[in-house]
Design a protein around this motif. Structure first.
Motif, PDB file in Angstrom:
ATOM      1  N   VAL A 123      -9.779  10.062   4.937  1.00 18.69           N
ATOM      2  CA  VAL A 123      -8.491  10.356   5.570  1.00 18.69           C
ATOM      3  C   VAL A 123      -7.391   9.498   4.956  1.00 18.69           C
ATOM      4  O   VAL A 123      -6.290   9.979   4.652  1.00 18.69           O
ATOM      5  CB  VAL A 123      -8.573  10.117   7.091  1.00 18.69           C
ATOM      6  N   VAL A 124      -7.693   8.217   4.743  1.00 19.03           N
ATOM      7  CA  VAL A 124      -6.725   7.323   4.107  1.00 19.03           C
ATOM      8  C   VAL A 124      -6.381   7.825   2.706  1.00 19.03           C
ATOM      9  O   VAL A 124      -5.225   7.784   2.285  1.00 19.03           O
ATOM     10  CB  VAL A 124      -7.282   5.881   4.035  1.00 19.03           C
ATOM     11  N   GLY A 125      -7.388   8.316   1.999  1.00 21.26           N
ATOM     12  CA  GLY A 125      -7.162   8.827   0.654  1.00 21.26           C
ATOM     13  C   GLY A 125      -6.195   9.992   0.626  1.00 21.26           C
ATOM     14  O   GLY A 125      -5.301  10.060  -0.229  1.00 21.26           O
ATOM     15  N   PHE A 126      -6.334  10.907   1.574  1.00 21.87           N
ATOM     16  CA  PHE A 126      -5.398  12.038   1.636  1.00 21.87           C
ATOM     17  C   PHE A 126      -4.018  11.578   2.100  1.00 21.87           C
ATOM     18  O   PHE A 126      -2.997  12.046   1.592  1.00 21.87           O
ATOM     19  CB  PHE A 126      -5.942  13.119   2.570  1.00 21.87           C
ATOM     20  N   ALA A 127      -3.975  10.670   3.069  1.00 21.24           N
ATOM     21  CA  ALA A 127      -2.690  10.185   3.583  1.00 21.24           C
ATOM     22  C   ALA A 127      -1.922   9.396   2.535  1.00 21.24           C
ATOM     23  O   ALA A 127      -0.686   9.302   2.594  1.00 21.24           O
ATOM     24  CB  ALA A 127      -2.928   9.309   4.820  1.00 21.24           C
ATOM     25  N   ALA A 128      -2.630   8.834   1.546  1.00 17.75           N
ATOM     26  CA  ALA A 128      -1.981   8.011   0.516  1.00 17.75           C
ATOM     27  C   ALA A 128      -0.980   8.802  -0.315  1.00 17.75           C
ATOM     28  O   ALA A 128      -0.115   8.217  -0.976  1.00 17.75           O
ATOM     29  CB  ALA A 128      -3.038   7.398  -0.400  1.00 17.75           C
ATOM     30  N   ALA A 129      -1.071  10.131  -0.276  1.00 15.76           N
ATOM     31  CA  ALA A 129      -0.125  10.953  -1.042  1.00 15.76           C
ATOM     32  C   ALA A 129       1.312  10.706  -0.604  1.00 15.76           C
ATOM     33  O   ALA A 129       2.257  10.923  -1.370  1.00 15.76           O
ATOM     34  CB  ALA A 129      -0.482  12.436  -0.895  1.00 15.76           C
ATOM     35  N   ARG A 130       1.524  10.229   0.627  1.00 13.57           N
ATOM     36  CA  ARG A 130       2.864   9.995   1.149  1.00 13.57           C
ATOM     37  C   ARG A 130       3.244   8.513   1.158  1.00 13.57           C
ATOM     38  O   ARG A 130       4.331   8.153   1.583  1.00 13.57           O
ATOM     39  CB  ARG A 130       2.981  10.562   2.571  1.00 13.57           C
ATOM     40  N   TRP A 131       2.332   7.662   0.675  1.00 16.68           N
ATOM     41  CA  TRP A 131       2.568   6.205   0.688  1.00 16.68           C
ATOM     42  C   TRP A 131       3.350   5.793  -0.551  1.00 16.68           C
ATOM     43  O   TRP A 131       2.946   6.070  -1.665  1.00 16.68           O
ATOM     44  CB  TRP A 131       1.229   5.485   0.755  1.00 16.68           C
ATOM     45  N   ARG A 136      -2.512   6.382  -5.875  1.00 15.47           N
ATOM     46  CA  ARG A 136      -2.198   5.783  -4.574  1.00 15.47           C
ATOM     47  C   ARG A 136      -3.410   5.763  -3.647  1.00 15.47           C
ATOM     48  O   ARG A 136      -3.538   4.879  -2.803  1.00 15.47           O
ATOM     49  CB  ARG A 136      -1.048   6.549  -3.919  1.00 15.47           C
ATOM     50  N   ALA A 137      -4.293   6.739  -3.786  1.00 12.85           N
ATOM     51  CA  ALA A 137      -5.465   6.808  -2.910  1.00 12.85           C
ATOM     52  C   ALA A 137      -6.377   5.594  -3.090  1.00 12.85           C
ATOM     53  O   ALA A 137      -6.653   4.872  -2.122  1.00 12.85           O
ATOM     54  CB  ALA A 137      -6.236   8.106  -3.155  1.00 12.85           C
ATOM     55  N   PRO A 138      -6.866   5.303  -4.307  1.00  9.95           N
ATOM     56  CA  PRO A 138      -7.717   4.111  -4.431  1.00  9.95           C
ATOM     57  C   PRO A 138      -6.967   2.811  -4.171  1.00  9.95           C
ATOM     58  O   PRO A 138      -7.565   1.835  -3.712  1.00  9.95           O
ATOM     59  CB  PRO A 138      -8.208   4.179  -5.883  1.00  9.95           C
ATOM     60  N   ALA A 139      -5.655   2.780  -4.439  1.00  4.77           N
ATOM     61  CA  ALA A 139      -4.885   1.561  -4.165  1.00  4.77           C
ATOM     62  C   ALA A 139      -4.889   1.248  -2.675  1.00  4.77           C
ATOM     63  O   ALA A 139      -5.030   0.091  -2.260  1.00  4.77           O
ATOM     64  CB  ALA A 139      -3.455   1.712  -4.674  1.00  4.77           C
ATOM     65  N   LEU A 140      -4.742   2.266  -1.847  1.00  9.54           N
ATOM     66  CA  LEU A 140      -4.709   2.065  -0.401  1.00  9.54           C
ATOM     67  C   LEU A 140      -6.110   1.815   0.152  1.00  9.54           C
ATOM     68  O   LEU A 140      -6.314   0.948   1.011  1.00  9.54           O
ATOM     69  CB  LEU A 140      -4.079   3.286   0.277  1.00  9.54           C
ATOM     70  N   ILE A 141      -7.096   2.556  -0.350  1.00  4.78           N
ATOM     71  CA  ILE A 141      -8.468   2.387   0.120  1.00  4.78           C
ATOM     72  C   ILE A 141      -9.011   1.008  -0.259  1.00  4.78           C
ATOM     73  O   ILE A 141      -9.878   0.454   0.430  1.00  4.78           O
ATOM     74  CB  ILE A 141      -9.374   3.494  -0.444  1.00  4.78           C
ATOM     75  N   ALA A 142      -8.497   0.434  -1.341  1.00  7.58           N
ATOM     76  CA  ALA A 142      -8.985  -0.869  -1.805  1.00  7.58           C
ATOM     77  C   ALA A 142      -8.841  -1.950  -0.741  1.00  7.58           C
ATOM     78  O   ALA A 142      -9.637  -2.892  -0.697  1.00  7.58           O
ATOM     79  CB  ALA A 142      -8.251  -1.284  -3.076  1.00  7.58           C
ATOM     80  N   PHE A 143      -7.834  -1.831   0.129  1.00 13.02           N
ATOM     81  CA  PHE A 143      -7.673  -2.809   1.211  1.00 13.02           C
ATOM     82  C   PHE A 143      -8.891  -2.773   2.147  1.00 13.02           C
ATOM     83  O   PHE A 143      -9.427  -3.817   2.537  1.00 13.02           O
ATOM     84  CB  PHE A 143      -6.393  -2.519   2.011  1.00 13.02           C
ATOM     85  N   VAL A 144      -9.308  -1.563   2.511  1.00 11.50           N
ATOM     86  CA  VAL A 144     -10.475  -1.405   3.386  1.00 11.50           C
ATOM     87  C   VAL A 144     -11.731  -1.893   2.680  1.00 11.50           C
ATOM     88  O   VAL A 144     -12.563  -2.616   3.254  1.00 11.50           O
ATOM     89  CB  VAL A 144     -10.633   0.066   3.806  1.00 11.50           C
ATOM     90  N   LYS A 145     -11.856  -1.512   1.433  1.00 12.62           N
ATOM     91  CA  LYS A 145     -13.043  -1.868   0.650  1.00 12.62           C
ATOM     92  C   LYS A 145     -13.227  -3.371   0.553  1.00 12.62           C
ATOM     93  O   LYS A 145     -14.314  -3.906   0.807  1.00 12.62           O
ATOM     94  CB  LYS A 145     -12.918  -1.244  -0.739  1.00 12.62           C
ATOM     95  N   ASP A 146     -12.159  -4.089   0.202  1.00 18.18           N
ATOM     96  CA  ASP A 146     -12.287  -5.534   0.032  1.00 18.18           C
ATOM     97  C   ASP A 146     -12.558  -6.242   1.357  1.00 18.18           C
ATOM     98  O   ASP A 146     -13.329  -7.214   1.407  1.00 18.18           O
ATOM     99  CB  ASP A 146     -11.020  -6.103  -0.613  1.00 18.18           C
ATOM    100  N   ALA A 147     -11.932  -5.774   2.422  1.00 19.54           N
ATOM    101  CA  ALA A 147     -12.176  -6.382   3.737  1.00 19.54           C
ATOM    102  C   ALA A 147     -13.648  -6.248   4.127  1.00 19.54           C
ATOM    103  O   ALA A 147     -14.281  -7.211   4.574  1.00 19.54           O
ATOM    104  CB  ALA A 147     -11.283  -5.733   4.790  1.00 19.54           C
ATOM    105  N   LEU A 148     -14.204  -5.063   3.946  1.00 18.49           N
ATOM    106  CA  LEU A 148     -15.616  -4.847   4.275  1.00 18.49           C
ATOM    107  C   LEU A 148     -16.532  -5.714   3.409  1.00 18.49           C
ATOM    108  O   LEU A 148     -17.485  -6.333   3.898  1.00 18.49           O
ATOM    109  CB  LEU A 148     -15.972  -3.368   4.089  1.00 18.49           C
ATOM    110  N   ILE A 149     -16.251  -5.756   2.115  1.00 16.26           N
ATOM    111  CA  ILE A 149     -17.121  -6.486   1.199  1.00 16.26           C
ATOM    112  C   ILE A 149     -17.121  -7.973   1.504  1.00 16.26           C
ATOM    113  O   ILE A 149     -18.180  -8.627   1.538  1.00 16.26           O
ATOM    114  CB  ILE A 149     -16.706  -6.218  -0.263  1.00 16.26           C
ATOM    115  N   TYR A 150     -15.943  -8.555   1.744  1.00 18.63           N
ATOM    116  CA  TYR A 150     -15.895  -9.989   2.018  1.00 18.63           C
ATOM    117  C   TYR A 150     -16.633 -10.332   3.314  1.00 18.63           C
ATOM    118  O   TYR A 150     -17.334 -11.349   3.395  1.00 18.63           O
ATOM    119  CB  TYR A 150     -14.440 -10.467   2.080  1.00 18.63           C
TER     120      TYR A 150
END
Length: 544
Positions: free
Chosen positions: A21-29, A187-201
């Motif tokens: 969902v974040v990936g699709f929403a990133a089109a407007r970010w 923009r999609a991976p740029a926005l998703i990267a926030f979620v990814k890094d939080a989970l990984i750490y």
């Protein structure tokens, strides 16, 4: 699929759906007037600041390869798997030297890819094409590696089967990834990267603190892992590895680290992440800050020893004959179901971010350096973007072919195979941002020599489960040691390029026109006012 762990799968699907969902929403970010331009779709508007670039490059460079393949290499061979830790420390000084100069000249001339720069620098469409095709080829196994990570997690959760059902999760992952990458671009991976890094750490911190306590402490972990590695491998009759490198493995360890460090920044996805930055200083800051990720990489590698030290995990992985299951099995057997689901989600999301950037980078290479350069020189920005969107789908399909056609028992070989190819573009790109002394035809000949030698040598390597492309290391000519094929091919590449450059200069063979100038390599972005619809950009053009 009767043994599926519902809790783990439910949490995994939740996070997977959320980032989709974040990936699709990133089109407007942080969107500009239109996404139908490669600067917008493929480079996020060239406006990302230090904070966003940190997560984008971190999410790009530290992926499912980090979470699954590195610990798997440690599980399978011990200390040799740690070569991936020093290569980051070696690579970032190279990034600091090359990255800002490449960013500046790309910003000044509107280059979208490194191949754009090579074509303009040397006045050679052929050399630009060689760099582009090499980048596309190198991306295939790297994207495949991300999908292997997702498959390993699903296997441990019990999502298995035979025939088409066995590979269905990969096709589902491909479809979701393809859909939001197509619509949102970088923009999609740029926005998703926030979620990814939080989970990984979160997962890493918990794992390195909690798991050793379950295994009797770090001393017990190393003792048990060392004993497991000392046992003879049934396939070879020799020990699988050791806790320390030996005289026989020092060259392999060192060349893997050095060769991979040369390849890191010139991978198309790394260049794409860097060119998306809004200012030159952003690249410098991130080259200084990103080594912090190497600490995380070292901690992740230790998970391979923890898996060896856990009898249940070690037995399950060896029974399956797939070291890629080491970390997923460790999480599954040690963590409570709910946290194992979170950990699996971290691996899954950690695969989506780099796979998206890689497919975008490869499609931009095709569009700018094949389609526009040779087929439609008058293509409009909208047409270029449409082609890039479609090619990004085909690139993911190509990655699926790698996944289905290659042995996945030691998936890190997929990344190292890509490194053999992409490092052959280092002379044209990395050396090219400092000097144009090397002749364009000499660079092309050196590239061809390195590619042929590297590919043929890699094809001739085997493993107990793979007849061809079974290992990234082979005997190094004239040295009598085993080392990374990419570095040997690179040395051959450089020798051919230097010798031919001297010969061609003596013969006064035209070297092509250079469309760049000296001050292009130190230029920064022009000051610009923020558009009303784009509050993410400040009055100086500096992005958050």
């Amino acid at each position: 699929m009767k043994d599926v762990n519902g809790v783990e799968l439910g949490i995994f699907v939740f996070f997977f759906a959320a980032v989709t969902v974040v990936g699709f929403a990133a089109a407007r970010w942080r969107r500009g007037q239109t996404l139908m331009h490669l600067d917008e779709w493929g480079l996020g508007g060239r406006s990302f600041g230090t904070f966003v670039t940190w997560f984008l490059l971190g999410g790009d460079l530290y992926s499912a390869y980090t979470f699954v393949a590195v610990p798997a290499a440690v599980f399978a061979g011990g200390a040799m798997g740690f070569w991936s830790v020093p290569y980051g420390a070696i690579a970032y000084p190279i990034v600091f030297l090359i990255g800002p100069r490449l960013w500046s000249v790309a910003q000044r001339h509107g280059y979208v890819t490194a191949a754009d720069f090579v074509r303009g620098r040397y006045g050679s469409r052929a050399l630009g094409l060689a760099v582009a095709l090499t980048g596309i080829l190198a991306m295939m196994p790297y994207i495949a590696l991300q999908l292997v990570g997702i498959q390993a997690v699903l296997t441990v959760m019990g999502v298995t089967g035979s025939g088409l059902a066995k590979d269905l999760p990969l096709f589902i992952a491909f479809a979701l990834l393809a859909a939001y990458t197509y619509t949102s671009g970088l923009r999609a991976p740029a926005l998703i990267a926030f979620v990814k890094d939080a989970l990984i750490y979160i997962v890493i911190i918990v794992a390195v603190v909690y798991i050793p306590t379950r295994l009797g402490g770090w001393g017990s972990v190393f003792d048990d892992a060392g004993a497991a590695l000392a046992k003879p491998n049934p396939a070879t009759g020799k020990p699988s590895g050791s806790l320390l490198t030996t005289d026989m493995t020092h060259w392999a360890y060192g060349t893997l680290a050095l060769g991979s460090s040369l390849a890191l920044f010139i991978y198309p996805h790394s260049v794409t992440g860097a060119l998306a930055a809004g200012r030159r200083e952003v690249i410098k800051r991130n080259a200084a800050l990103l080594p912090a990720y190497s600490l995380m990489l070292g901690l992740l590698a230790l998970l391979g020893y923890m898996a060896l030290a856990h009898p249940g995990v070690s037995a399950a992985v060896r029974k399956a004959g797939n070291p890629q299951l080491a970390v997923p099995e460790l999480f599954d057997q040690v963590f409570p179901d709910w946290f194992a689901g979170v950990a699996f989600a971290a691996i899954g999301v950690g695969a989506l971010v780099p796979a998206a950037i890689m497919s975008i980078a490869a499609s931009n290479l095709f569009t700018r350096n094949v389609y526009t350069a040779f087929v439609r020189p008058d293509a409009t920005p909208e047409e270029e973007t449409r082609v890039s969107q479609l090619v990004s789908l085909l690139v993911k399909l190509g990655a699926l072919v790698f996944v289905l056609g290659f042995d996945k028992s030691l998936a890190i070989n997929l990344q190292l195979l890509g490194g053999i190819w992409v490092v052959q573009t280092f002379p044209a790109i990395a050396i090219g941002v400092y000097t144009r002394w090397m002749h364009r035809w000499a660079l092309l000949a050196g590239w061809a020599a390195g590619m042929v030698y590297g590919t043929v040598t890699a094809y001739g390597t085997s493993s107990p489960t793979q007849e061809h492309f079974g290992a990234p290391i082979a005997d190094m000519p004239f040295i009598g040691r085993t080392g990374y094929i990419a570095l040997t091919a690179f040395v051959l590449n450089m020798l051919v390029a230097v010798v031919l450059t001297v010969a061609l200069r003596l013969l006064n063979v035209p070297g092509g026109d250079d469309e760049t100038e000296a001050d292009d390599y130190t230029a920064d972005a022009p000051e610009r006012l923020a558009a009303p619809e784009d509050p993410g950009r400040s009055l100086t053009g500096r992005a958050a």
